[in-house]
Write an enzyme that holds these catalytic residues in place. Structure first.
Site, PDB file in Angstrom:
ATOM      1  N   HIS A  28       0.870  -1.187   0.000  1.00 25.43           N
ATOM      2  CA  HIS A  28       0.000   0.000   0.000  1.00 25.43           C
ATOM      3  C   HIS A  28       0.902   1.231   0.000  1.00 25.43           C
ATOM      4  O   HIS A  28       1.765   1.358   0.880  1.00 25.43           O
ATOM      5  CB  HIS A  28      -0.887   0.001   1.242  1.00 25.43           C
ATOM      6  CG  HIS A  28      -1.751  -1.221   1.339  1.00 25.43           C
ATOM      7  ND1 HIS A  28      -3.083  -1.216   0.988  1.00 25.43           N
ATOM      8  CD2 HIS A  28      -1.471  -2.498   1.714  1.00 25.43           C
ATOM      9  CE1 HIS A  28      -3.592  -2.434   1.156  1.00 25.43           C
ATOM     10  NE2 HIS A  28      -2.630  -3.226   1.605  1.00 25.43           N
ATOM     11  N   HIS A 206      -8.418  -8.030  -0.834  1.00 33.29           N
ATOM     12  CA  HIS A 206      -7.980  -8.600   0.443  1.00 33.29           C
ATOM     13  C   HIS A 206      -9.060  -9.583   0.920  1.00 33.29           C
ATOM     14  O   HIS A 206     -10.235  -9.214   1.014  1.00 33.29           O
ATOM     15  CB  HIS A 206      -7.827  -7.511   1.509  1.00 33.29           C
ATOM     16  CG  HIS A 206      -6.597  -6.677   1.369  1.00 33.29           C
ATOM     17  ND1 HIS A 206      -6.323  -5.938   0.264  1.00 33.29           N
ATOM     18  CD2 HIS A 206      -5.563  -6.472   2.230  1.00 33.29           C
ATOM     19  CE1 HIS A 206      -5.168  -5.301   0.436  1.00 33.29           C
ATOM     20  NE2 HIS A 206      -4.683  -5.612   1.622  1.00 33.29           N
ATOM     21  N   GLU A 209      -7.451 -12.716   5.354  1.00 28.88           N
ATOM     22  CA  GLU A 209      -6.412 -12.205   6.258  1.00 28.88           C
ATOM     23  C   GLU A 209      -6.976 -12.352   7.682  1.00 28.88           C
ATOM     24  O   GLU A 209      -6.345 -12.950   8.539  1.00 28.88           O
ATOM     25  CB  GLU A 209      -6.095 -10.736   5.935  1.00 28.88           C
ATOM     26  CG  GLU A 209      -5.044 -10.090   6.849  1.00 28.88           C
ATOM     27  CD  GLU A 209      -4.897  -8.577   6.610  1.00 28.88           C
ATOM     28  OE1 GLU A 209      -5.776  -7.972   5.954  1.00 28.88           O
ATOM     29  OE2 GLU A 209      -3.904  -7.999   7.119  1.00 28.88           O
ATOM     30  N   ASP A 287       3.315  -5.504   2.343  1.00 28.35           N
ATOM     31  CA  ASP A 287       2.046  -4.889   2.768  1.00 28.35           C
ATOM     32  C   ASP A 287       2.243  -3.412   3.130  1.00 28.35           C
ATOM     33  O   ASP A 287       1.987  -2.538   2.319  1.00 28.35           O
ATOM     34  CB  ASP A 287       1.451  -5.689   3.938  1.00 28.35           C
ATOM     35  CG  ASP A 287      -0.074  -5.652   3.988  1.00 28.35           C
ATOM     36  OD1 ASP A 287      -0.679  -5.076   3.080  1.00 28.35           O
ATOM     37  OD2 ASP A 287      -0.646  -6.215   4.947  1.00 28.35           O
ATOM     38  N   ASP A 288       2.679  -3.135   4.362  1.00 29.84           N
ATOM     39  CA  ASP A 288       2.891  -1.756   4.843  1.00 29.84           C
ATOM     40  C   ASP A 288       4.209  -1.758   5.618  1.00 29.84           C
ATOM     41  O   ASP A 288       4.205  -1.741   6.857  1.00 29.84           O
ATOM     42  CB  ASP A 288       1.742  -1.341   5.767  1.00 29.84           C
ATOM     43  CG  ASP A 288       0.383  -1.558   5.122  1.00 29.84           C
ATOM     44  OD1 ASP A 288      -0.033  -0.713   4.313  1.00 29.84           O
ATOM     45  OD2 ASP A 288      -0.248  -2.586   5.423  1.00 29.84           O
TER      46      ASP A 288
HETATM   47  N1  ADE Z   1      -4.689  -1.496   4.232  1.00 34.22           N
HETATM   48  C1  ADE Z   1      -3.401  -1.384   4.487  1.00 34.22           C
HETATM   49  N2  ADE Z   1      -2.910  -2.537   4.994  1.00 34.22           N
HETATM   50  C2  ADE Z   1      -3.940  -3.404   5.043  1.00 34.22           C
HETATM   51  C3  ADE Z   1      -4.074  -4.742   5.461  1.00 34.22           C
HETATM   52  N3  ADE Z   1      -3.050  -5.453   5.934  1.00 34.22           N
HETATM   53  N4  ADE Z   1      -5.290  -5.306   5.395  1.00 34.22           N
HETATM   54  C4  ADE Z   1      -6.323  -4.604   4.916  1.00 34.22           C
HETATM   55  N5  ADE Z   1      -6.242  -3.340   4.512  1.00 34.22           N
HETATM   56  C5  ADE Z   1      -5.063  -2.746   4.560  1.00 34.22           C
HETATM   57 ZN    ZN Z   2      -2.685  -5.210   2.219  1.00 36.25          ZN
END
Ligand code: ADE
Ligand code: ZN
Length: 341
Positions: A28, A206, A209, A287-288
């Site tokens: 992201h 997504h 998760e 991811d982040d």
């Molecule tokens: N937005 C940013 N990271 C995310 C994640 N791990 N799951 C869902 N939305 C997200």
């Molecule tokens: Zn994500």
């Protein structure tokens, strides 16, 4: 000489795995913003978001729900196209340092002018400009996946899909959905995904998760995506894993993210290795990254140490990622050469 697959990898083997050229499919853009970058912008603009940082400078949050709200607070300092140009620059610099040669990143029109199409075009132009500069400087290629945000609801998702459809092409190559997995159902967003598909975009969402295998089934059936963001909880249903393997669905796995957020207690418990052995097409992403204290090099190191994934295995995983990338054939062929190098 072939290596004993049960023996732990040597330091040299681990370094070779970490040094590979890499393809990343699930990151992201705003979530990849270095905290120092966000703090700097906050200071420039006199916006007080000091509450989202820990004393050591990292992002501070308690759990996934809180993570999403800290994420949105960080986005408040990204006030215009110029900020996003700088963000793309900062993020691609980090990715290139980690050996990433091709990356797809989620871009949210919600944070780029509130899904107004005219504004979105301006933000997008700035981001593309920064990406072209990074490609010229560091050889890294970026493509965008426009993303709606699940907890903002289906009506807002339609606006994001319109931005995606109107700017679909060689650079905006996909449409996806992130956000809180417990907000509504995948099928509530079918209109947005159908509009994106009709505009020629490839799809991912997504799923699996936080919610279980039924959510991954819903993503495949109701949104007809070809890739699934995370998707790891499919591992709890062997019939679904078989279906994923047979249909060639690609899972955008982010093991460090899952462990940091507590989906799994330890990397040893993460199903990525089992999924791969069962024939599922698994890939590796961050991811982040600063939120989860990870990088692509760290992901590769941890997978090498925990599951014995050596350079050959990770080369295969990169090829899987490139096969599933949403880019055009010429770009894919060009990146394939970089992976061979
Ligand atoms: N937005 C940013 N990271 C995310 C994640 N791990 N799951 C869902 N939305 C997200
Ligand atoms: Zn994500």
């Amino acid at each position: 000489m072939t290596r004993d697959p049960e023996a732990p990898l040597s330091e040299e083997d681990i370094a070779a795995a970490m040094d590979l050229p890499k393809v990343e499919l699930h990151m992201h853009l705003e979530g990849a913003a270095p905290p120092a970058f966000i703090r700097g912008l906050a200071k420039e603009k006199n916006i007080d978001i000091s509450g989202i940082f820990r004393p050591d400078g990292g992002y501070a949050y308690r759990d996934f729900e809180h993570f999403l709200s800290v994420y949105e607070a960080a986005c408040t300092v990204l006030t215009g196209p110029e900020e996003f140009r700088r963000l793309v620059q900062a993020v691609l610099e980090q990715s290139a340092e980690n050996g990433v040669v091709y990356t797809e990143t989620f871009l949210s029109p919600d944070f780029c002018g509130g899904c107004d199409l005219g504004a979105w075009r301006e933000y997008l132009a700035a981001m593309q400009e920064a990406a072209a500069e990074a490609e010229a400087q560091n050889g890294i290629t970026l493509r965008g996946i426009v993303t709606c945000i699940r907890h903002f609801g289906p009506e807002q998702a339609k606006l994001a899909a319109r931005c995606a459809a109107e700017t679909a092409g060689d650079w905006i190559v996909g449409f996806g959905m992130g956000g809180a997995e417990n907000a509504g159902e995948q099928k509530d967003f079918a209109w947005a995904f159908d509009a994106a598909r009709e505009a020629g975009l490839k799809l991912t969402t997504h799923a699996g998760e936080w919610r279980g295998p039924e959510e991954v089934r819903a993503a495949l059936q109701d949104l007809r995506v070809e890739r699934v963001g995370h998707g790891v909880r499919a591992a709890e249903d062997p019939a679904l894993v078989e279906e994923i393997a047979e249909r060639g669905v690609t899972l955008e796995c982010c093991p460090g993210s899952n462990v940091f957020l507590g989906v799994y207690d330890r990397l040893e418990d993460h199903p990525i290795d089992r999924l791969r052995k069962a024939g599922a097409r698994v890939t590796v992403s961050t991811d982040d990254p600063p939120f989860f204290h990870t990088t692509m090099r760290r992901e590769y190191r941890d997978l090498a140490q925990t599951f014995g994934w050596d350079a050959d295995t990770l080369r295969e995983v990169n090829q899987t990622a490139l096969d599933a990338a949403f880019c055009d054939p010429d770009t894919r062929a060009r990146i394939a050469k970089l992976l061979e190098a």
